[in-house]
Design an enzyme around this catalytic site. Sequence first.
Site, PDB file in Angstrom:
ATOM      1  N   LYS A  38      28.246  39.874  52.214  1.00  0.00           N
ATOM      2  CA  LYS A  38      28.416  40.732  51.038  1.00  0.00           C
ATOM      3  C   LYS A  38      28.252  39.946  49.743  1.00  0.00           C
ATOM      4  CE  LYS A  38      29.109  44.686  53.049  1.00  0.00           C
ATOM      5  NZ  LYS A  38      28.079  45.758  52.954  1.00  0.00           N
TER       6      LYS A  38
ATOM      7  N   TYR B 181      31.305  38.601  57.237  1.00  0.00           N
ATOM      8  CA  TYR B 181      31.186  39.781  56.376  1.00  0.00           C
ATOM      9  C   TYR B 181      31.265  39.391  54.906  1.00  0.00           C
ATOM     10  CZ  TYR B 181      32.278  44.487  54.588  1.00  0.00           C
ATOM     11  OH  TYR B 181      32.278  45.688  53.905  1.00  0.00           O
TER      12      TYR B 181
END
Length: 267
Positions: A161, A157
Amino acid sequence: MGLLDGKVAFVTGAGSGIGSESAILLAAEGATVVLSGRRHEPLEAVAATIAGHGGKAVARALDISSRQEIVEVIAAVEREVGTVDILVNNAGSASKVLNARFLSEEEWNATINVNLTAVFNLTQAVLPAMIARGEGTIITVSSLAALNPNLLGGAAYGAAKAGVRNFMGFLHNTYRNQGIRATTILPGETDTPIMNNRARPPLPEERAVMLEAHDVARAVLLCASLRAGAMIPELHICPTRQRDISVDLETARWIGAPNDTPDRPRS
């Protein structure tokens, strides 16, 4: 008269949380909002809420992990609703295994696909029409995990991002003189349904100090509704109070670890 009268906004992950709140605010300023997400029922509920307040919204089920579906849905929207003026890349997901030590390649790829590759595919689908018109706004909801990656969001993640933040910077540097505004919003912990999927779901008192989805949606609206000659390349928004996440990190460290991992704590 609304700030976004006559505009078409396409919002991903619009069935709940930041996506639904953003869609409601964009519609309140006059935009026709195309609501996209995996499940049609929540999208219809948000569309009904918008219609109930006099706004305009269309629900479109979409699997953003499929480039083909993205191309087909954007083409249908351009035919039936109009060219997309505002793209809000909000949909996201985190892997269940958070520690890079135990994370599978399959789960890594799935997380990168939803949080990064889908943003590329959606952008590529709407960009030609924006360039032809000489204006357009692309807003991507990243995360402060891009700046401070840890076990809370997980290895995949945080990397996704950070990658999407870089991609939005590329769009800003490359297309700004063609009228394209590319904005990255980096929220801290936000009390949305995705919190229920955490390795240790936060307690009610912990959620109480987080951002609310409406806080981030207001940031989306601000970036979307500035006059064409002004834009915000990057916006950070975080809770005022910093909570203790040490228990969360320790719990996340061992998700997916084999039972015979030598240094794994024994209960």
